[in-house]
Design a protein around this motif. Structure first.
Motif, PDB file in Angstrom:
ATOM      1  N   MET A  53      51.061  28.826  38.045  1.00  0.00           N
ATOM      2  CA  MET A  53      52.415  29.453  38.077  1.00  0.00           C
ATOM      3  C   MET A  53      52.567  30.424  36.918  1.00  0.00           C
ATOM      4  O   MET A  53      51.945  30.386  35.947  1.00  0.00           O
ATOM      5  CB  MET A  53      53.489  28.361  38.008  1.00  0.00           C
ATOM      6  CG  MET A  53      53.453  27.449  39.189  1.00  0.00           C
ATOM      7  SD  MET A  53      54.071  28.372  40.708  1.00  0.00           S
ATOM      8  CE  MET A  53      55.845  28.538  40.428  1.00  0.00           C
ATOM      9  N   THR A  54      53.440  31.527  37.407  1.00  0.00           N
ATOM     10  CA  THR A  54      53.861  32.349  36.371  1.00  0.00           C
ATOM     11  C   THR A  54      55.304  32.495  35.772  1.00  0.00           C
ATOM     12  O   THR A  54      55.945  31.794  36.733  1.00  0.00           O
ATOM     13  CB  THR A  54      53.656  33.943  36.928  1.00  0.00           C
ATOM     14  OG1 THR A  54      54.597  34.029  37.997  1.00  0.00           O
ATOM     15  CG2 THR A  54      52.157  33.951  37.513  1.00  0.00           C
ATOM     16  N   THR A  55      55.740  33.116  34.876  1.00  0.00           N
ATOM     17  CA  THR A  55      57.065  33.057  34.401  1.00  0.00           C
ATOM     18  C   THR A  55      57.765  33.829  35.400  1.00  0.00           C
ATOM     19  O   THR A  55      58.909  33.683  35.507  1.00  0.00           O
ATOM     20  CB  THR A  55      57.088  33.473  32.921  1.00  0.00           C
ATOM     21  OG1 THR A  55      56.433  34.718  32.848  1.00  0.00           O
ATOM     22  CG2 THR A  55      56.561  32.474  31.959  1.00  0.00           C
ATOM     23  N   GLU A  56      57.325  34.865  36.179  1.00  0.00           N
ATOM     24  CA  GLU A  56      58.206  35.519  37.081  1.00  0.00           C
ATOM     25  C   GLU A  56      57.454  35.304  38.357  1.00  0.00           C
ATOM     26  O   GLU A  56      56.181  35.581  38.754  1.00  0.00           O
ATOM     27  CB  GLU A  56      57.856  37.143  36.673  1.00  0.00           C
ATOM     28  CG  GLU A  56      58.707  38.000  37.510  1.00  0.00           C
ATOM     29  CD  GLU A  56      60.176  37.992  37.172  1.00  0.00           C
ATOM     30  OE1 GLU A  56      60.915  38.114  38.107  1.00  0.00           O
ATOM     31  OE2 GLU A  56      60.738  37.655  36.157  1.00  0.00           O
ATOM     32  N   SER A  57      58.260  34.914  39.228  1.00  0.00           N
ATOM     33  CA  SER A  57      57.679  34.223  40.446  1.00  0.00           C
ATOM     34  C   SER A  57      57.209  35.453  41.292  1.00  0.00           C
ATOM     35  O   SER A  57      57.627  36.665  41.282  1.00  0.00           O
ATOM     36  CB  SER A  57      58.501  33.621  41.451  1.00  0.00           C
ATOM     37  OG  SER A  57      58.983  32.248  40.772  1.00  0.00           O
ATOM     38  N   LEU A  58      56.021  35.592  41.874  1.00  0.00           N
ATOM     39  CA  LEU A  58      55.519  36.449  43.010  1.00  0.00           C
ATOM     40  C   LEU A  58      56.284  36.881  43.907  1.00  0.00           C
ATOM     41  O   LEU A  58      57.191  36.112  44.710  1.00  0.00           O
ATOM     42  CB  LEU A  58      54.173  35.903  43.714  1.00  0.00           C
ATOM     43  CG  LEU A  58      53.110  35.710  42.760  1.00  0.00           C
ATOM     44  CD1 LEU A  58      51.941  35.160  43.646  1.00  0.00           C
ATOM     45  CD2 LEU A  58      52.482  37.115  42.410  1.00  0.00           C
ATOM     46  N   PRO A  59      56.552  38.265  44.050  1.00  0.00           N
ATOM     47  CA  PRO A  59      57.569  38.569  45.199  1.00  0.00           C
ATOM     48  C   PRO A  59      57.295  38.629  46.602  1.00  0.00           C
ATOM     49  O   PRO A  59      56.087  38.622  46.601  1.00  0.00           O
ATOM     50  CB  PRO A  59      57.945  40.344  44.636  1.00  0.00           C
ATOM     51  CG  PRO A  59      56.624  40.594  44.190  1.00  0.00           C
ATOM     52  CD  PRO A  59      56.082  39.236  43.483  1.00  0.00           C
ATOM     53  N   ALA A  60      58.110  38.692  47.218  1.00  0.00           N
ATOM     54  CA  ALA A  60      57.679  38.626  48.800  1.00  0.00           C
ATOM     55  C   ALA A  60      57.525  39.991  49.278  1.00  0.00           C
ATOM     56  O   ALA A  60      58.228  41.015  48.883  1.00  0.00           O
ATOM     57  CB  ALA A  60      58.801  37.984  49.660  1.00  0.00           C
ATOM     58  N   LEU A  61      56.250  40.283  49.798  1.00  0.00           N
ATOM     59  CA  LEU A  61      55.953  41.634  50.440  1.00  0.00           C
ATOM     60  C   LEU A  61      55.820  41.504  51.875  1.00  0.00           C
ATOM     61  O   LEU A  61      55.576  40.542  52.515  1.00  0.00           O
ATOM     62  CB  LEU A  61      54.747  41.999  49.636  1.00  0.00           C
ATOM     63  CG  LEU A  61      54.564  42.240  48.101  1.00  0.00           C
ATOM     64  CD1 LEU A  61      53.422  42.532  47.751  1.00  0.00           C
ATOM     65  CD2 LEU A  61      55.684  42.883  47.594  1.00  0.00           C
ATOM     66  N   ASN A  62      55.983  42.718  52.550  1.00  0.00           N
ATOM     67  CA  ASN A  62      55.988  42.667  54.119  1.00  0.00           C
ATOM     68  C   ASN A  62      54.447  43.159  54.339  1.00  0.00           C
ATOM     69  O   ASN A  62      54.045  42.490  55.293  1.00  0.00           O
ATOM     70  CB  ASN A  62      56.887  43.706  54.431  1.00  0.00           C
ATOM     71  CG  ASN A  62      58.148  43.400  54.159  1.00  0.00           C
ATOM     72  OD1 ASN A  62      58.716  42.303  54.554  1.00  0.00           O
ATOM     73  ND2 ASN A  62      59.195  44.161  53.780  1.00  0.00           N
ATOM     74  N   ASP A  63      53.985  44.186  53.733  1.00  0.00           N
ATOM     75  CA  ASP A  63      52.836  44.806  54.476  1.00  0.00           C
ATOM     76  C   ASP A  63      51.493  44.862  53.316  1.00  0.00           C
ATOM     77  O   ASP A  63      50.439  45.507  53.496  1.00  0.00           O
ATOM     78  CB  ASP A  63      52.924  46.102  54.850  1.00  0.00           C
ATOM     79  CG  ASP A  63      53.666  46.177  56.326  1.00  0.00           C
ATOM     80  OD1 ASP A  63      53.845  45.012  56.846  1.00  0.00           O
ATOM     81  OD2 ASP A  63      54.241  47.067  56.527  1.00  0.00           O
ATOM     82  N   ALA A  64      51.733  44.247  52.351  1.00  0.00           N
ATOM     83  CA  ALA A  64      50.634  43.986  51.255  1.00  0.00           C
ATOM     84  C   ALA A  64      50.538  42.413  50.638  1.00  0.00           C
ATOM     85  O   ALA A  64      51.585  41.718  51.023  1.00  0.00           O
ATOM     86  CB  ALA A  64      50.869  44.958  50.053  1.00  0.00           C
ATOM     87  N   ARG A  65      49.581  42.489  50.065  1.00  0.00           N
ATOM     88  CA  ARG A  65      49.318  40.896  49.366  1.00  0.00           C
ATOM     89  C   ARG A  65      49.297  41.288  47.884  1.00  0.00           C
ATOM     90  O   ARG A  65      48.595  42.056  47.399  1.00  0.00           O
ATOM     91  CB  ARG A  65      47.947  40.304  49.909  1.00  0.00           C
ATOM     92  CG  ARG A  65      48.273  39.852  51.443  1.00  0.00           C
ATOM     93  CD  ARG A  65      46.758  39.085  51.877  1.00  0.00           C
ATOM     94  NE  ARG A  65      45.639  40.192  52.236  1.00  0.00           N
ATOM     95  CZ  ARG A  65      44.570  40.306  51.607  1.00  0.00           C
ATOM     96  NH1 ARG A  65      44.388  39.668  50.534  1.00  0.00           N
ATOM     97  NH2 ARG A  65      43.714  41.169  51.988  1.00  0.00           N
ATOM     98  N   LEU A  66      49.899  40.345  47.001  1.00  0.00           N
ATOM     99  CA  LEU A  66      49.824  40.183  45.604  1.00  0.00           C
ATOM    100  C   LEU A  66      49.501  39.140  45.007  1.00  0.00           C
ATOM    101  O   LEU A  66      50.151  38.044  45.729  1.00  0.00           O
ATOM    102  CB  LEU A  66      51.265  40.542  45.026  1.00  0.00           C
ATOM    103  CG  LEU A  66      51.484  40.701  43.605  1.00  0.00           C
ATOM    104  CD1 LEU A  66      50.578  42.082  43.165  1.00  0.00           C
ATOM    105  CD2 LEU A  66      53.032  41.024  43.177  1.00  0.00           C
ATOM    106  N   SER A  67      48.509  39.012  44.373  1.00  0.00           N
ATOM    107  CA  SER A  67      48.178  37.788  43.484  1.00  0.00           C
ATOM    108  C   SER A  67      47.753  37.861  42.077  1.00  0.00           C
ATOM    109  O   SER A  67      47.574  39.166  41.585  1.00  0.00           O
ATOM    110  CB  SER A  67      46.555  37.462  44.228  1.00  0.00           C
ATOM    111  OG  SER A  67      45.668  38.194  44.158  1.00  0.00           O
ATOM    112  N   ILE A  68      47.752  37.018  41.621  1.00  0.00           N
ATOM    113  CA  ILE A  68      47.326  37.139  39.931  1.00  0.00           C
ATOM    114  C   ILE A  68      46.399  35.957  39.594  1.00  0.00           C
ATOM    115  O   ILE A  68      46.454  34.614  40.057  1.00  0.00           O
ATOM    116  CB  ILE A  68      48.843  36.765  39.140  1.00  0.00           C
ATOM    117  CG1 ILE A  68      48.479  36.951  37.474  1.00  0.00           C
ATOM    118  CG2 ILE A  68      49.636  35.763  39.533  1.00  0.00           C
ATOM    119  CD1 ILE A  68      49.834  36.954  36.567  1.00  0.00           C
ATOM    120  N   ASP A  69      45.315  36.217  38.801  1.00  0.00           N
ATOM    121  CA  ASP A  69      44.464  35.414  38.245  1.00  0.00           C
ATOM    122  C   ASP A  69      44.049  35.876  36.767  1.00  0.00           C
ATOM    123  O   ASP A  69      43.427  37.204  36.878  1.00  0.00           O
ATOM    124  CB  ASP A  69      43.311  35.306  39.319  1.00  0.00           C
ATOM    125  CG  ASP A  69      42.469  34.326  38.880  1.00  0.00           C
ATOM    126  OD1 ASP A  69      42.676  33.103  38.264  1.00  0.00           O
ATOM    127  OD2 ASP A  69      41.273  34.653  38.781  1.00  0.00           O
TER     128      ASP A  69
END
Length: 268
Positions: A1-17
């Protein structure tokens, strides 16, 4: 989990590692065209999130499928629809409220941006890649500032980026000819840093990103800001900024932690 939640996107994917955020343009059905999709909004949203999330030290941008981004939707252009409908004032306003938000958003991103160019980067897609700090290209990548071929200009700010990247003369030739170049030629011109085999692209980008992400995170963000300001300020003003940023760094716990690590290595 991050201190800032992942935003909801429509046509792209966002991840963090491991402090690396990856934004994948995910409209391969239209070769990740920026217009006529939700990708403009997704890119702007991701840029804002990266700045808020202190757990991110690097942003990687890549494309799903065979293209990095094909730029504008040519079918919409032919039909004078979507972002390209209306009179001069209407089209201009759509550019300001639409695709021109991308360079403004990415220019303000506080962490290093790496473009992993997996395939064709054409028109606005080429310009998107040039908005990154570093570009690593697959050997399948193609690049083209092709606007003039369609009777239009680089309305997304591409002419601003390209001449700063490779100089006025080369940028002028590529823009006025509208020709498409391969990854090797792009490397020769200094557009991309490295060309790697297609299947090794994300591995190489991951290695590069991990090296940056391992650096002290607050100093990394300040260094990115400093590099951006370096071409805009007179030397005296730039040195004043350096002094202020350095004072900030010397008062951060991460500075002493890094110094102590260095001293431990020297003692071995």
């Amino acid at each position: 989990m991050t201190t800032e939640s992942l935003p909801a996107l429509n046509d792209a994917r966002l991840s963090i590692d491991e402090r690396i955020a990856t934004l994948t343009l995910d409209r391969h059905d239209v070769r990740n065209a920026l217009t006529g999709t939700g990708l403009i909004e997704d890119i702007v949203t991701a840029a804002g999130w990266v700045n808020r999330c202190q757990e991110v030290s690097v942003l990687v941008i890549t494309g799903a499928g065979s293209a990095f981004s094909a730029g504008g939707n040519v079918k919409d252009m032919a039909e004078r629809g979507g972002d390209f409908a209306g009179d001069v004032a209407e089209v201009a306003e759509r550019y300001r409220r639409g695709i021109q938000r991308i360079p403004l958003a990415l220019e303000g991103v506080e962490v290093p941006i790496i473009a992993a160019v997996n395939g064709a980067a054409i028109g606005a897609g080429f310009d998107l890649a040039n908005m990154a700090d570093i570009r690593i290209a697959s050997d399948r990548a193609k690049f083209g500032e092709t606007f003039l071929n369609l009777g239009i200009i680089p309305g997304d700010g591409g002419a601003w980026y390209l001449q700063r990247l490779i100089g006025y003369q080369r940028a002028f030739e590529l823009t006025l000819s509208g020709r498409v170049i391969d990854a090797e030629e792009a490397r020769d011109y200094g557009i991309v840093l490295e060309v790697v085999e297609h299947d090794a692209l994300m591995t190489r980008v991951g290695e590069l990103a991990a090296g940056i992400a391992a650096q002290p995170p607050k100093a990394t963000r300040l260094t990115k800001r400093l590099m951006k300001q370096g071409s805009r300020l007179e030397l005296k003003d730039f040195l004043d900024l350096c002094a202020t940023f350095q004072g900030m760094c010397h008062n951060e716990p991460e500075h002493l932690e890094a110094v102590n690590r260095m001293l431990e290595k020297m003692a071995r």
